[in-house]
Write a protein that holds these residues in place. Structure first.
Motif, short mmCIF file in Angstrom:
data_model
loop_
_atom_site.label_atom_id
_atom_site.label_comp_id
_atom_site.label_asym_id
_atom_site.label_seq_id
_atom_site.Cartn_x
_atom_site.Cartn_y
_atom_site.Cartn_z
N PRO A 536 -8.40 -4.94 -8.38
CA PRO A 536 -7.82 -4.26 -7.23
C PRO A 536 -7.97 -5.07 -5.95
N ASP A 537 -6.91 -5.16 -5.20
CA ASP A 537 -6.95 -5.71 -3.85
C ASP A 537 -7.03 -4.52 -2.92
N THR A 538 -8.12 -4.37 -2.19
CA THR A 538 -8.35 -3.16 -1.42
C THR A 538 -8.32 -3.43 0.07
N ALA A 539 -8.19 -2.36 0.83
CA ALA A 539 -8.21 -2.43 2.29
C ALA A 539 -8.94 -1.22 2.83
N GLN A 540 -9.72 -1.43 3.88
CA GLN A 540 -10.38 -0.34 4.60
C GLN A 540 -9.44 0.11 5.72
N VAL A 541 -9.05 1.39 5.70
CA VAL A 541 -8.08 1.88 6.67
C VAL A 541 -8.61 3.13 7.36
N ALA A 542 -8.04 3.42 8.50
CA ALA A 542 -8.39 4.64 9.24
C ALA A 542 -7.38 5.75 9.00
N HIS A 543 -6.27 5.43 8.38
CA HIS A 543 -5.26 6.43 8.07
C HIS A 543 -4.41 5.93 6.91
N THR A 544 -3.81 6.85 6.20
CA THR A 544 -2.97 6.50 5.05
C THR A 544 -1.68 7.28 5.12
N VAL A 545 -0.57 6.59 5.23
CA VAL A 545 0.75 7.24 5.09
C VAL A 545 0.99 7.40 3.59
N PHE A 546 1.17 8.64 3.13
CA PHE A 546 1.26 8.84 1.68
C PHE A 546 2.57 9.47 1.22
N SER A 547 3.46 9.80 2.12
CA SER A 547 4.79 10.27 1.72
C SER A 547 5.75 10.04 2.87
N ARG A 548 7.00 9.70 2.52
CA ARG A 548 7.95 9.28 3.53
C ARG A 548 9.35 9.78 3.19
N GLY A 549 10.16 9.95 4.23
CA GLY A 549 11.57 10.26 4.04
C GLY A 549 12.36 9.80 5.24
N TRP A 550 13.62 9.42 5.00
CA TRP A 550 14.47 8.89 6.06
C TRP A 550 15.86 9.52 5.93
N ALA A 551 16.61 9.54 7.01
CA ALA A 551 17.97 10.06 6.96
C ALA A 551 18.76 9.58 8.17
N ASP A 552 20.07 9.57 8.01
CA ASP A 552 21.00 9.37 9.11
C ASP A 552 21.47 10.74 9.55
N LEU A 553 21.24 11.09 10.79
CA LEU A 553 21.61 12.42 11.27
C LEU A 553 23.11 12.65 11.18
N GLY A 554 23.90 11.60 11.21
CA GLY A 554 25.36 11.74 11.07
C GLY A 554 25.77 12.25 9.70
N HIS A 555 24.86 12.23 8.72
CA HIS A 555 25.14 12.78 7.39
C HIS A 555 24.46 14.13 7.19
N HIS A 556 24.27 14.86 8.26
CA HIS A 556 23.58 16.16 8.19
C HIS A 556 24.34 17.15 7.33
#
Length: 677
Positions: A536-556
């Motif tokens: 394992p290549d590890t890192a010490q972090v202060a926060h973890t982003v664990f889920s993401r989503g993106w969108a173009d508002l023009g496709h609402h």
């Protein structure tokens, strides 16, 4: 954390003496023929697994060209795809048929497979020497054949690459049909000497990572007979979602760029019409087109008859977890038998994460579904989930029992742009304002989640009193008023608190490759079956982003056609966030961050809008294990901390607001998205 293997040789070698053949015949009688299921019917105790009783060195190695029935390059001849096969010679001599492990790929000549980018190699007569990866070394001695297929337009195959389209899928399906006696194979690319797969039982298991695993998904979605199981690793389930996120273009070229990379030189000359169709059918507008409809396998999940052993890295920003989540959910609705491994890494094969346990699991999986062993693998826990680097846990089902969609809502706090996250809706008129900054990404936002910054709005729980587990896919409904005619939106879930995690943003996406090797099965000088070990290549972090989503508002309103936005008018859109399995520990805080362009992942909109987020019209639906009561207990400190109903608890909204100190320690910056899945 378990220590990695270093210079350990787990390897089988076979003597060439006649005594070996005599012993082999006896072992074949006991272990291979008749099949395990038949042995049980005769009252004999079946073996617990297939054993290495066949010679790898003496195995049959051959190339066959299978007729796809298509003429993708328009040359007036049906296309043939090259299939390199390795199979036990002794089984064929004794009339014992064997099942097939198949990996169909466009990468065998251009790019290679596995952590060491292995390519196929051939002798001077064109006979295959090296079969990339370990499937042949490990499984051929155990009574399997391995077939590696060059997809159309790549390496030695005819036709044109169409990136997950009809040609790709039907060329791989044709090989499954040939192995089952339903298609034609030939001894050469142009010759008429027919080759039949009379040595095959017709039972096929497809496996592969990335593009290869995608083809396994796609062929399974055709319902082809004989395909008993698929093992998609970091696989795409809908090609639109590889290139776009709800109308927002992701970085990298379109499918024509990928086709150009993997196609043979000959194919590039004859496949210009196909390349043009890929460009024209996939406009960078983000609109859904017939090209994407053809490459959406999720809609055909009802045709899947094979079992599925899915593997995905929860921090895979190449083939993102949206692909796994929507495929898994569709298979669940259809009642498909399935199992999953979820790691904390990025785009990494499980062989390089948890080698010994993975090979053991894969061995038992194929033994059950292809050889008929009643080894109980289908009754074991459905999910293996990595909780910390190298530390795994299991769940009987996944998502775990008791997980349900829990609606949490943002509300304003005393600091502008930094609000609270709980169960009660915000009052009408509450809003948060931010301006899209295409130079910033999720790491920048998360590092300043507790601070008022102009490019994002963040909403936080207080420090949790108990662990809070999220397992599955999330959705975030946003009501947003833009100041310009275009806008891209991002929503991320963040665990605010220190942790040691896999360094998914590093070069190895969570692994470090060492110099030592381990060997898996038998080998020859041309194909040793020995591979470099990893840790394992590890890192010490202060926060973890664990889920993401993106969108173009023009496709609402939908993906069919985007629209120019009217400045000052509110729009509502729901962002689909990637599937995950994450525990936010007690003492940490859960954050929902809403912003504009996610730099390095999403291409910016044509304008730089100021966005007003209507908090009363915004909510997140999270897959909380234990549902809203678990969320309430975690954010209020116990079951007695508030009223008993889902509408009665505040989830911390009535507590004095305490954002805590600024998050100044680093997180991980997402790697740049490549054009190669």
């Amino acid at each position: 954390m378990p220590k990695p293997f270093r210079n350990t040789r787990i390897q089988f070698r076979f003597p060439r003496a006649a005594s070996f053949l005599a012993a082999l015949a006896a072992l074949v009688t006991v272990l291979i023929a008749p099949p395990a299921a038949a042995l049980a019917g005769n009252g004999a105790k079946p073996p617990d697994e297939s054993r290495p009783v066949y010679s790898y060195e003496q195995a049959v190695r051959e190339s066959v060209w299978v007729d796809t029935g298509l003429d993708g390059d328009g040359d007036g001849r049906t296309d043939r795809v090259a299939v390199d096969v390795i199979r036990p010679r002794e089984a064929a001599e004794q009339g014992i048929r064997v099942p097939v492990i198949m990996d169909a790929s466009p990468y065998y000549a251009c790019c290679g497979r596995g952590n060491e980018s292995q390519k196929k190699t051939y002798d001077a007569q064109g006979r295959p020497l090296q079969f990339p990866l370990y499937y042949d070394n490990y499984f051929v001695p155990r009574g399997y054949a391995v077939a590696l297929v060059d997809l159309t337009g790549t390496s030695r195959s005819d036709g044109c690459t169409d990136v997950g389209g009809r040609s790709d899928v039907l060329s791989a399906k044709a090989v499954v049909d040939w192995l089952g006696g339903r298609a034609r194979g030939y001894a050469s690319a142009r010759g008429r000497t027919a080759v039949r797969a009379g040595w095959s039982t017709g039972a096929v298991g497809m496996i592969g990572k990335s593009y290869d695993g995608t083809i396994a998904n796609a062929v399974a979605a055709t319902g082809v007979p004989g395909l008993r199981t698929v093992v998609p690793i970091s696989a795409i389930s809908s090609w639109y979602d590889y290139y776009f996120a709800q109308g927002a273009a992701l970085f990298g070229s379109g499918p024509d760029g990928l086709a150009d990379r993997v196609e043979s030189a000959a194919a590039r000359g004859r496949c210009q019409a196909v390349q043009r169709a890929l460009r024209e059918g996939a406009p960078r507008s983000g609109d859904w087109t017939p090209l994407w409809e053809e490459r959406d396998y999720v809609k055909d999940a009802g045709r899947v008859r094979a079992s599925v052993l899915a593997v995905h890295g929860m921090q895979d920003l190449n083939v993102r977890t949206q692909h796994f989540g929507q495929w898994w959910d569709a298979l669940a609705r259809e009642g498909v038998e399935r199992k999953v491994w979820l790691s904390q890494a990025g785009h990494v094969d499980p062989f390089d994460l948890r080698r010994e346990e993975w090979v053991r699991t894969l061995h038992r999986w194929f033994d059950h579904y292809l050889l008929g062993y009643d080894n109980g693998v289908e009754r074991e826990p459905m999910a293996d989930v990595e909780r910390a680097p190298g530390q795994w846990a299991t769940d009987a089902v996944w998502p775990p029992r008791g997980t349900s969609a829990t609606t949490v809502r943002p509300a304003a706090g005393p600091v502008p742009g930094v609000g609270t996250l709980g169960l009660l809706p915000a009052p009408a008129g509450a809003a948060s304002v931010f301006t899209d900054d295409p130079a910033l990404d999720e790491s920048d936002w998360a590092a300043h989640a507790t601070e008022s910054t102009p490019a994002k709005a963040s909403f936080l729980t207080g420090p949790l009193a108990r662990d809070l587990r999220l397992s599955g896919s999330s959705r975030v409904r946003l009501t947003v008023t833009p100041s310009t005619g275009s806008a891209h939106l991002t929503a991320v879930l963040v665990d605010l608190g220190p942790a040691v995690i896999r360094n998914y943003a590093g070069a190895g996406e969570g692994i470090r490759t060492l110099s030592g090797r381990t060997c898996w099965g038998a080998g020859t000088s041309a194909d040793t079956g020995c591979f470099r070990v990893t840790e394992p290549d590890t890192a010490q972090v202060a926060h973890t982003v664990f889920s993401r989503g993106w969108a173009d508002l023009g496709h609402h309103a939908g993906l069919e056609e985007g629209e120019v936005l009217t400045p000052g008018r509110p729009y509502t859109i729901t962002l689909a966030l990637g599937a995950t399995d994450h525990v936010v520990p007690a003492g940490h805080r859960l954050a929902l961050i809403v912003a504009g362009t996610d730099a390095g992942l999403v291409q910016p909109a044509s304008t730089r809008p100021r966005l007003t987020l209507d908090l009363a019209g915004t909510a997140a639906e999270l897959p909380v294990t234990g549902g809203w009561p678990a969320f309430l207990r975690a954010t209020r400190g116990g079951p007695g901390g508030g009223p008993s109903g889902p509408g009665g608890g505040s989830g911390g909204l009535r507590q004095p607001y305490d954002a805590g100190p600024p998050v100044t320690a680093p997180g991980l910056r997402p790697p740049a998205v490549t054009a190669l899945p």
